[in-house]
Design a protein around this motif. Structure first.
Motif, PDB file in Angstrom:
ATOM      1  N   HIS A 242       0.828  -1.204   0.000  1.00 47.45           N
ATOM      2  CA  HIS A 242       0.000   0.000   0.000  1.00 47.45           C
ATOM      3  C   HIS A 242       0.865   1.258   0.000  1.00 47.45           C
ATOM      4  CE1 HIS A 242      -2.951   2.637   2.535  1.00 47.45           C
ATOM      5  NE2 HIS A 242      -2.890   3.041   1.285  1.00 47.45           N
ATOM      6  N   VAL A 243       0.842   2.000  -1.119  1.00 46.63           N
ATOM      7  CA  VAL A 243       1.616   3.239  -1.237  1.00 46.63           C
ATOM      8  C   VAL A 243       0.693   4.419  -0.977  1.00 46.63           C
ATOM      9  CG1 VAL A 243       3.134   4.625  -2.701  1.00 46.63           C
ATOM     10  CG2 VAL A 243       3.083   2.134  -2.955  1.00 46.63           C
ATOM     11  N   ASN A 244       1.181   5.401  -0.255  1.00 36.33           N
ATOM     12  CA  ASN A 244       0.379   6.543   0.152  1.00 36.33           C
ATOM     13  C   ASN A 244       0.228   7.551  -0.996  1.00 36.33           C
ATOM     14  OD1 ASN A 244      -1.101   8.186   1.830  1.00 36.33           O
ATOM     15  ND2 ASN A 244       0.683   9.136   2.775  1.00 36.33           N
ATOM     16  N   THR A 245      -0.474   7.131  -2.059  1.00 33.14           N
ATOM     17  CA  THR A 245      -0.685   8.001  -3.213  1.00 33.14           C
ATOM     18  C   THR A 245      -2.130   8.461  -3.326  1.00 33.14           C
ATOM     19  OG1 THR A 245      -1.178   6.121  -4.651  1.00 33.14           O
ATOM     20  CG2 THR A 245       1.133   6.823  -4.512  1.00 33.14           C
ATOM     21  N   GLY A 246      -3.002   7.921  -2.523  1.00 37.45           N
ATOM     22  CA  GLY A 246      -4.416   8.258  -2.603  1.00 37.45           C
ATOM     23  C   GLY A 246      -5.231   7.218  -3.335  1.00 37.45           C
ATOM     24  N   MET A 247      -4.555   6.304  -4.017  1.00 41.05           N
ATOM     25  CA  MET A 247      -5.279   5.286  -4.765  1.00 41.05           C
ATOM     26  C   MET A 247      -6.090   4.381  -3.840  1.00 41.05           C
ATOM     27  SD  MET A 247      -3.712   2.650  -7.545  1.00 41.05           S
ATOM     28  CE  MET A 247      -4.763   1.724  -8.657  1.00 41.05           C
ATOM     29  N   PHE A 248      -5.522   4.092  -2.666  1.00 39.64           N
ATOM     30  CA  PHE A 248      -6.226   3.269  -1.676  1.00 39.64           C
ATOM     31  C   PHE A 248      -6.519   4.105  -0.430  1.00 39.64           C
ATOM     32  CE2 PHE A 248      -4.327   0.000  -4.320  1.00 39.64           C
ATOM     33  CZ  PHE A 248      -5.334  -0.948  -4.388  1.00 39.64           C
ATOM     34  N   GLU A 249      -6.924   5.340  -0.662  1.00 41.20           N
ATOM     35  CA  GLU A 249      -7.219   6.243   0.441  1.00 41.20           C
ATOM     36  C   GLU A 249      -8.284   5.648   1.359  1.00 41.20           C
ATOM     37  OE1 GLU A 249      -6.556   9.458   2.729  1.00 41.20           O
ATOM     38  OE2 GLU A 249      -5.555   9.105   0.807  1.00 41.20           O
ATOM     39  N   GLY A 250      -8.009   5.687   2.672  1.00 42.32           N
ATOM     40  CA  GLY A 250      -8.955   5.186   3.664  1.00 42.32           C
ATOM     41  C   GLY A 250      -8.697   3.761   4.088  1.00 42.32           C
ATOM     42  N   CYS A 251      -7.947   3.005   3.290  1.00 36.46           N
ATOM     43  CA  CYS A 251      -7.682   1.601   3.618  1.00 36.46           C
ATOM     44  C   CYS A 251      -6.606   1.489   4.695  1.00 36.46           C
ATOM     45  CB  CYS A 251      -7.228   0.842   2.366  1.00 36.46           C
ATOM     46  SG  CYS A 251      -8.456   0.813   1.056  1.00 36.46           S
ATOM     47  N   LYS A 252      -6.754   0.495   5.541  1.00 40.69           N
ATOM     48  CA  LYS A 252      -5.749   0.298   6.574  1.00 40.69           C
ATOM     49  C   LYS A 252      -5.784  -1.140   7.076  1.00 40.69           C
ATOM     50  CE  LYS A 252      -8.878   2.120  10.126  1.00 40.69           C
ATOM     51  NZ  LYS A 252      -9.058   3.141  11.186  1.00 40.69           N
ATOM     52  N   LEU A 253      -4.617  -1.611   7.514  1.00 43.80           N
ATOM     53  CA  LEU A 253      -4.502  -2.922   8.125  1.00 43.80           C
ATOM     54  C   LEU A 253      -4.786  -2.813   9.622  1.00 43.80           C
ATOM     55  CD1 LEU A 253      -1.275  -4.144   6.282  1.00 43.80           C
ATOM     56  CD2 LEU A 253      -3.617  -4.878   5.847  1.00 43.80           C
ATOM     57  N   ARG A 254      -4.887  -3.946  10.281  1.00 46.86           N
ATOM     58  CA  ARG A 254      -5.218  -3.935  11.720  1.00 46.86           C
ATOM     59  C   ARG A 254      -4.097  -3.313  12.543  1.00 46.86           C
ATOM     60  NH1 ARG A 254      -6.511  -9.302  14.378  1.00 46.86           N
ATOM     61  NH2 ARG A 254      -7.019  -7.915  16.101  1.00 46.86           N
ATOM     62  N   PHE A 255      -2.852  -3.566  12.132  1.00 42.12           N
ATOM     63  CA  PHE A 255      -1.703  -3.072  12.884  1.00 42.12           C
ATOM     64  C   PHE A 255      -0.835  -2.216  11.959  1.00 42.12           C
ATOM     65  CE2 PHE A 255      -2.808  -7.387  14.370  1.00 42.12           C
ATOM     66  CZ  PHE A 255      -3.316  -7.066  15.629  1.00 42.12           C
ATOM     67  N   PRO A 256      -1.262  -0.994  11.668  1.00 38.98           N
ATOM     68  CA  PRO A 256      -0.548  -0.148  10.708  1.00 38.98           C
ATOM     69  C   PRO A 256       0.885   0.175  11.117  1.00 38.98           C
ATOM     70  CG  PRO A 256      -2.236   1.100  11.880  1.00 38.98           C
ATOM     71  CD  PRO A 256      -2.460  -0.338  12.198  1.00 38.98           C
ATOM     72  N   PHE A 257       1.176   0.073  12.431  1.00 39.50           N
ATOM     73  CA  PHE A 257       2.542   0.353  12.866  1.00 39.50           C
ATOM     74  C   PHE A 257       3.513  -0.742  12.410  1.00 39.50           C
ATOM     75  CE2 PHE A 257       0.403  -1.984  16.212  1.00 39.50           C
ATOM     76  CZ  PHE A 257       1.307  -2.962  16.562  1.00 39.50           C
ATOM     77  N   LEU A 258       2.977  -1.930  12.103  1.00 45.46           N
ATOM     78  CA  LEU A 258       3.829  -3.007  11.599  1.00 45.46           C
ATOM     79  C   LEU A 258       4.100  -2.866  10.103  1.00 45.46           C
ATOM     80  CD1 LEU A 258       2.342  -6.129  13.453  1.00 45.46           C
ATOM     81  CD2 LEU A 258       4.438  -4.867  13.996  1.00 45.46           C
ATOM     82  N   MET A 259       3.101  -2.388   9.351  1.00 47.82           N
ATOM     83  CA  MET A 259       3.261  -2.175   7.922  1.00 47.82           C
ATOM     84  C   MET A 259       2.503  -0.909   7.522  1.00 47.82           C
ATOM     85  SD  MET A 259       2.470  -4.704   4.675  1.00 47.82           S
ATOM     86  CE  MET A 259       3.525  -6.029   5.254  1.00 47.82           C
ATOM     87  N   PRO A 260       3.089   0.263   7.823  1.00 42.03           N
ATOM     88  CA  PRO A 260       2.412   1.517   7.503  1.00 42.03           C
ATOM     89  C   PRO A 260       2.403   1.763   5.989  1.00 42.03           C
ATOM     90  CG  PRO A 260       4.644   1.936   8.281  1.00 42.03           C
ATOM     91  CD  PRO A 260       4.395   0.468   8.456  1.00 42.03           C
ATOM     92  N   PRO A 261       1.507   2.642   5.516  1.00 38.14           N
ATOM     93  CA  PRO A 261       1.512   2.985   4.088  1.00 38.14           C
ATOM     94  C   PRO A 261       2.885   3.489   3.662  1.00 38.14           C
ATOM     95  CG  PRO A 261      -0.439   3.878   5.175  1.00 38.14           C
ATOM     96  CD  PRO A 261       0.450   3.347   6.262  1.00 38.14           C
ATOM     97  N   LEU A 262       3.320   3.053   2.498  1.00 31.13           N
ATOM     98  CA  LEU A 262       4.635   3.440   2.004  1.00 31.13           C
ATOM     99  C   LEU A 262       4.606   4.855   1.450  1.00 31.13           C
ATOM    100  CD1 LEU A 262       5.379   0.146   0.037  1.00 31.13           C
ATOM    101  CD2 LEU A 262       6.351   0.782   2.247  1.00 31.13           C
TER     102      LEU A 262
END
Length: 348
Positions: A242-262
């Motif tokens: 998941h890259v922080n470009t807006g394409m997947f805006e609003g999406c998140k995993l349960r533990f974002p601190f483990l795999m935050p948006p790139l």
């Protein structure tokens, strides 16, 4: 010579032939083991030490989906390396913005409006590029779309659009520019895939299927080039999460601190390094390699539990997507199937 002698000689010849076959097979196995160990050693060395990067000076780099995010940032980075950058995007205004950014850096740039989902448009604009700029030596297939709906809720038109943009466009662009690369034995095909093209995501049936197709397309294209003796033409498959470009805006995993948006710049730097060192596949972050590997040997049910724990099952529940201009998410307001098609989310 009697019959017995003839039979004996034929028997000895047959035995000798089988022995020769076994010796030849044993030698080929030894050679295979040597080449495999050599490749493993080089791969391990490469994992810890980046090999020498190649020059991009005077290369002609064509990037699809260059008007935003990853495509735009790749264009800027290649211009810094003295490459001539060719910008393709359906959004003329965004493409002009990218072009102006490159011009401000004194870079060489040409921009064209092209809808890669239309085969005829790709062929027509490709001919113009070859005539006005020259033969493309680096092709970066970056354009993509996402719908973000359950399979039964996706309009037929959007399913077809997903495959036209995310997968079929790679066939048309590659067929346009690969022949000149093969003729010169010099070139590079880069396909921006996704971690979702290695491990599926819930509510992304069409997107994941198209990105799995990108993975297979790139793999077999590499086979064709290597087995065809075209060692100067390279392929790279980029599979970012998941890259922080807006394409997947609003999406998140349960533990974002483990795999935050790139972040876009970090992702592009990693892709650039892979291209400059002729790396065949690059996954960002490295944990994507781990999940893709686990999938190959864990039972399906076990993998499902792991993915559910990570939040893959609910990743798309809060999907919003692009909210500005023509990137307006079709989920933010009611609209017809035709309106959804016209406002399909465009990748960066």
């Amino acid at each position: 010579m009697n019959m017995q002698s003839i039979l004996d000689s034929e028997l000895f010849a047959l035995i000798g032939y089988h022995i020769q076959l076994k010796i030849s097979f044993a030698l080929e196995i030894i050679i295979l083991l040597y080449t495999v160990m050599k490749a493993w050693t080089l791969a391990i060395i490469r994992f810890f030490f980046n090999p020498r990067t190649k020059s991009m000076k005077d290369e002609i780099v064509l990037i699809t989906g260059s008007g935003h995010g990853i495509g735009r940032q790749l264009a800027v980075e290649f211009s810094k390396l003295s490459a001539t950058v060719v910008l393709w995007d359906k959004d003329e205004e965004a493409n002009i913005t990218t072009r102006e950014m490159i011009k401000a850096l004194d870079g060489k740039c040409h921009s064209y409006v092209c809808d890669v989902s239309v085969k005829e448009d790709v062929k027509k604009v490709a001919e113009i590029v070859c005539r006005e700029v020259g033969d493309v030596t680096v092709l970066i297939n970056n354009a993509g779309v996402v719908c973000g709906k359950n399979l039964l809720d996706i309009p037929d038109e959007l399913i077809e659009r997903t495959f036209r943009v995310n997968l079929l466009a790679l066939f048309w662009t590659t067929r346009c520019f690969l022949p000149s690369m093969i003729e010169k034995n010099h070139g590079h095909i880069v396909n921006i895939g996704s971690s979702a093209g290695l491990t599926g995501m819930n509510k992304l049936t069409d997107y994941c299927a198209s990105k799995f197709g990108v993975t297979g397309f790139t793999e077999v294209l590499n086979y064709e080039l290597v087995f065809g003796g075209h060692d100067g033409v390279h392929t790279t498959l980029a599979c970012p999460a998941h890259v922080n470009t807006g394409m997947f805006e609003g999406c998140k995993l349960r533990f974002p601190f483990l795999m935050p948006p790139l972040e876009t710049q970090v992702t592009v730097r990693r892709i650039m390094l892979a291209i400059l060192t002729n790396q065949k596949i690059v996954c960002t972050p490295r944990s994507v390699y781990f999940f893709a590997f686990m999938k190959t040997f864990l039972p399906v049910d076990v993998m499902q539990h792991i993915l559910k724990f990570c939040g893959v099952s609910t990743f798309m529940d809060s999907f919003v997507g692009h909210q500005e201009n023509h990137f307006q998410s079709s989920e933010s307001k009611p609209c017809s199937n035709v309106e959804q098609l016209k406002s399909g989310k465009k990748s960066v």
